[in-house]
Design an enzyme around this catalytic site. Sequence first.
Site, PDB file in Angstrom:
ATOM      1  CE  LYS A   1     -61.763 -13.017 -60.534  1.00 17.81           C
ATOM      2  NZ  LYS A   1     -60.436 -12.900 -60.049  1.00 17.81           N
TER       3      LYS A   1
ATOM      4  CG  HIS B   1     -49.428  -6.110 -66.765  1.00 16.14           C
ATOM      5  ND1 HIS B   1     -50.287  -6.859 -67.545  1.00 16.14           N
ATOM      6  CD2 HIS B   1     -49.720  -6.430 -65.481  1.00 16.14           C
ATOM      7  CE1 HIS B   1     -51.059  -7.590 -66.767  1.00 16.14           C
ATOM      8  NE2 HIS B   1     -50.734  -7.359 -65.513  1.00 16.14           N
TER       9      HIS B   1
ATOM     10  CD  GLU C   1     -56.939  -4.730 -59.575  1.00 12.28           C
ATOM     11  OE1 GLU C   1     -57.824  -5.041 -60.394  1.00 12.28           O
ATOM     12  OE2 GLU C   1     -55.723  -4.956 -59.781  1.00 12.28           O
TER      13      GLU C   1
ATOM     14  CE  LYS D   1     -56.709 -15.888 -64.477  1.00 16.41           C
ATOM     15  NZ  LYS D   1     -56.425 -14.618 -65.178  1.00 16.41           N
TER      16      LYS D   1
ATOM     17  CD  GLU E   1     -57.411 -14.621 -68.810  1.00 17.53           C
ATOM     18  OE1 GLU E   1     -57.420 -14.674 -67.572  1.00 17.53           O
ATOM     19  OE2 GLU E   1     -56.691 -13.854 -69.443  1.00 17.53           O
TER      20      GLU E   1
ATOM     21  CG  HIS F   1     -54.811  -5.633 -65.450  1.00 19.27           C
ATOM     22  ND1 HIS F   1     -56.001  -5.058 -65.081  1.00 19.27           N
ATOM     23  CD2 HIS F   1     -54.366  -6.298 -64.352  1.00 19.27           C
ATOM     24  CE1 HIS F   1     -56.277  -5.370 -63.825  1.00 19.27           C
ATOM     25  NE2 HIS F   1     -55.301  -6.117 -63.352  1.00 19.27           N
TER      26      HIS F   1
ATOM     27  CG  HIS G   1     -51.479  -5.054 -59.759  1.00 21.99           C
ATOM     28  ND1 HIS G   1     -50.964  -5.030 -61.026  1.00 21.99           N
ATOM     29  CD2 HIS G   1     -52.726  -5.592 -59.864  1.00 21.99           C
ATOM     30  CE1 HIS G   1     -51.845  -5.546 -61.869  1.00 21.99           C
ATOM     31  NE2 HIS G   1     -52.926  -5.891 -61.187  1.00 21.99           N
TER      32      HIS G   1
ATOM     33  NE  ARG H   1     -49.624 -36.898 -59.351  1.00 22.12           N
ATOM     34  CZ  ARG H   1     -49.066 -37.868 -58.632  1.00 22.12           C
ATOM     35  NH1 ARG H   1     -49.670 -38.319 -57.540  1.00 22.12           N
ATOM     36  NH2 ARG H   1     -47.917 -38.383 -59.003  1.00 22.12           N
TER      37      ARG H   1
ATOM     38  NE  ARG I   1     -60.340 -15.737 -64.431  1.00 17.23           N
ATOM     39  CZ  ARG I   1     -60.232 -16.557 -63.405  1.00 17.23           C
ATOM     40  NH1 ARG I   1     -60.622 -17.818 -63.524  1.00 17.23           N
ATOM     41  NH2 ARG I   1     -59.732 -16.152 -62.255  1.00 17.23           N
TER      42      ARG I   1
ATOM     43  CG  ASN J   1     -56.457  -9.520 -68.202  1.00 10.10           C
ATOM     44  OD1 ASN J   1     -56.236  -9.748 -67.011  1.00 10.10           O
ATOM     45  ND2 ASN J   1     -56.439 -10.479 -69.117  1.00 10.10           N
TER      46      ASN J   1
HETATM   47  P1  NAD Z   1     -50.618  -8.110 -50.606  1.00  6.41           P
HETATM   48  O1  NAD Z   1     -51.023  -9.500 -50.450  1.00  6.41           O
HETATM   49  O2  NAD Z   1     -49.176  -7.793 -50.740  1.00  6.41           O
HETATM   50  O3  NAD Z   1     -51.259  -7.289 -49.412  1.00  6.41           O
HETATM   51  C1  NAD Z   1     -51.014  -5.910 -49.340  1.00  6.41           C
HETATM   52  C2  NAD Z   1     -50.396  -5.516 -48.015  1.00  6.41           C
HETATM   53  O4  NAD Z   1     -51.427  -5.415 -47.054  1.00  6.41           O
HETATM   54  C3  NAD Z   1     -49.397  -6.492 -47.465  1.00  6.41           C
HETATM   55  O5  NAD Z   1     -48.392  -5.749 -46.829  1.00  6.41           O
HETATM   56  C4  NAD Z   1     -50.207  -7.288 -46.444  1.00  6.41           C
HETATM   57  O6  NAD Z   1     -49.433  -7.834 -45.411  1.00  6.41           O
HETATM   58  C5  NAD Z   1     -51.109  -6.219 -45.906  1.00  6.41           C
HETATM   59  N1  NAD Z   1     -52.407  -6.664 -45.425  1.00  6.41           N
HETATM   60  C6  NAD Z   1     -53.262  -7.539 -45.965  1.00  6.41           C
HETATM   61  N2  NAD Z   1     -54.395  -7.589 -45.258  1.00  6.41           N
HETATM   62  C7  NAD Z   1     -54.254  -6.722 -44.237  1.00  6.41           C
HETATM   63  C8  NAD Z   1     -55.087  -6.301 -43.189  1.00  6.41           C
HETATM   64  N3  NAD Z   1     -56.335  -6.747 -43.059  1.00  6.41           N
HETATM   65  N4  NAD Z   1     -54.602  -5.404 -42.291  1.00  6.41           N
HETATM   66  C9  NAD Z   1     -53.347  -4.890 -42.436  1.00  6.41           C
HETATM   67  N5  NAD Z   1     -52.526  -5.225 -43.423  1.00  6.41           N
HETATM   68  C10 NAD Z   1     -52.976  -6.131 -44.326  1.00  6.41           C
HETATM   69  O7  NAD Z   1     -51.305  -7.431 -51.893  1.00  6.41           O
HETATM   70  P2  NAD Z   1     -52.774  -7.563 -52.483  1.00  6.41           P
HETATM   71  O8  NAD Z   1     -53.022  -6.274 -53.159  1.00  6.41           O
HETATM   72  O9  NAD Z   1     -53.734  -8.085 -51.521  1.00  6.41           O
HETATM   73  O10 NAD Z   1     -52.587  -8.688 -53.607  1.00  6.41           O
HETATM   74  C11 NAD Z   1     -51.698  -8.511 -54.667  1.00  6.41           C
HETATM   75  C12 NAD Z   1     -51.344  -9.867 -55.218  1.00  6.41           C
HETATM   76  O11 NAD Z   1     -52.541 -10.484 -55.699  1.00  6.41           O
HETATM   77  C13 NAD Z   1     -50.376  -9.833 -56.369  1.00  6.41           C
HETATM   78  O12 NAD Z   1     -49.413 -10.836 -56.178  1.00  6.41           O
HETATM   79  C14 NAD Z   1     -51.242 -10.181 -57.589  1.00  6.41           C
HETATM   80  O13 NAD Z   1     -50.514 -10.830 -58.593  1.00  6.41           O
HETATM   81  C15 NAD Z   1     -52.264 -11.077 -56.963  1.00  6.41           C
HETATM   82  N6  NAD Z   1     -53.539 -11.150 -57.693  1.00  6.41           N
HETATM   83  C16 NAD Z   1     -54.036 -12.369 -57.929  1.00  6.41           C
HETATM   84  C17 NAD Z   1     -55.254 -12.489 -58.577  1.00  6.41           C
HETATM   85  C18 NAD Z   1     -55.844 -13.841 -58.784  1.00  6.41           C
HETATM   86  O14 NAD Z   1     -56.876 -13.938 -59.476  1.00  6.41           O
HETATM   87  N7  NAD Z   1     -55.275 -14.878 -58.220  1.00  6.41           N
HETATM   88  C19 NAD Z   1     -55.962 -11.355 -58.997  1.00  6.41           C
HETATM   89  C20 NAD Z   1     -55.405 -10.102 -58.708  1.00  6.41           C
HETATM   90  C21 NAD Z   1     -54.185 -10.005 -58.057  1.00  6.41           C
HETATM   91  N1  GLY Z   2     -57.770 -11.039 -61.808  1.00  6.96           N
HETATM   92  C1  GLY Z   2     -57.999 -11.603 -63.090  1.00  6.96           C
HETATM   93  C2  GLY Z   2     -58.658 -12.931 -63.067  1.00  6.96           C
HETATM   94  O1  GLY Z   2     -58.959 -13.482 -62.035  1.00  6.96           O
HETATM   95  O2  GLY Z   2     -58.868 -13.487 -64.102  1.00  6.96           O
END
Ligand code: NAD
Ligand code: GLY
Length: 382
Positions: free
Chosen positions: A235, A266, A189, A147, A245, A262, A279, A125, A255, A259
Amino acid sequence: MRRLQIQLARDARTSEINIGDGLRRELGSYIRNDERLKPRRVGVISNRRVFALYGRDVMRSLKAAKFSAVEWLMPEGERYKSLRSLERLLTFLAEKSFERSDVVVALGGGVVGDLAGFSAAVYLRGIPLIQLPTSLLAQIDSSVGGKTAVNLPTGKNLVGAFHQPANVLIDVGTLNSLPQRELVAGFCEMTKQALIGSQSLFEQTVAYLRKSPFGARLRATDELEALIAAHCEFKASIVAGDERESTDRLDRSSRKVLNFGHTTAHALEAVTNYRVFRHGEAVGYGLLVAGEISRSLGLLQQEELVALREAVQLCGPLPTAGQLNLNRILRAVKHDKKSLGGEINWVLLEGIGRPKIVSGREINESLLRQSLQTVLKAPTRK
Ligand code: NAD
Ligand code: GLY
């Protein structure tokens, strides 16, 4: 009838964000010096690529601080941000006898961060989480704000929880190894946050982008550190005011403004089955479309639209989108999962740093079609 009020200890959920070069080597001492954390075990969640690059430093620092440290590595890719991976990770934590006071560390991009974060949110939990983000997107966005989520076959991020990390350790030195496309996605982003943040955040971001030619690796400079800190601060300010949100908030500090860009993003990802765009790249197009709509509705000045276009251009090349079917994109926009009561709320701009949430009813189909056409069919994006 009786009514009780529960007063939650707010400070129990305080997050700290530390930004610097080489912080991965200090993870052990950060945990040791944090009075809220008393783990015996630390589980480092990562993927093979990132762990091969930075795992050794992280494990060494944990062992030097006398923690029992174990790693769990997932395959690379969004499709592994799944319930099946979650089950495997939770089983691992249970088999290693992780307790309530033990700590999960997410070492990687947003995929690792979201999966590891969700496991920390639900295991027993909820156990403490530390984010050690290594992609640009994760450093300025996903590691901040709590998130966490996994995907379902029907859509992204459909199962998740809010779980604030105790600490976010941002090691800008890890960005040096980031592949080019991931940098472009992260810059898009960043541009999103700059456009909704403030004129000064926008100027700081554009000044940095102008000095970062496409193809160059990111170096851990003071300027980069300051830029990432400014983005995290923005942020965090939004998250502090609207952590969950709220569905009923439509003001410019809600919050939901995060988006921005987005709705189109999407739709582009959905019509291409998540295979064409990172993305952040889809968000780049989304910013341009939202900019066009904002201008057409008289919210944004022409020179501000020009500045928005220049900022997106500076992020780097986006995959071509001119071949995509506009009707399919329009249908996908109407089915955006962020709709509420069946209605889409668009985040638009009425100036740099001044987001405005506008009901989809105010954006007629021909305006949307025209804006998509202008942006997606433009020949200059690649
Ligand atoms: P990712 O985690 O897939 O990383 C991108 C690529 O870069 C991967 O292949 C990873 O292995 C590689 N990588 C990461 N760090 C590296 C480094 N220092 N050196 C070499 N390679 C490296 O993608 P991302 O863009 O980091 O994240 C996308 C994800 O984040 C999505 O799932 C999205 O839904 C999520 N997201 C979450 C939030 C949130 O608030 N929680 C906000 C935005 C996006
Ligand atoms: N990336 C959107 C949020 O964190 O709310």
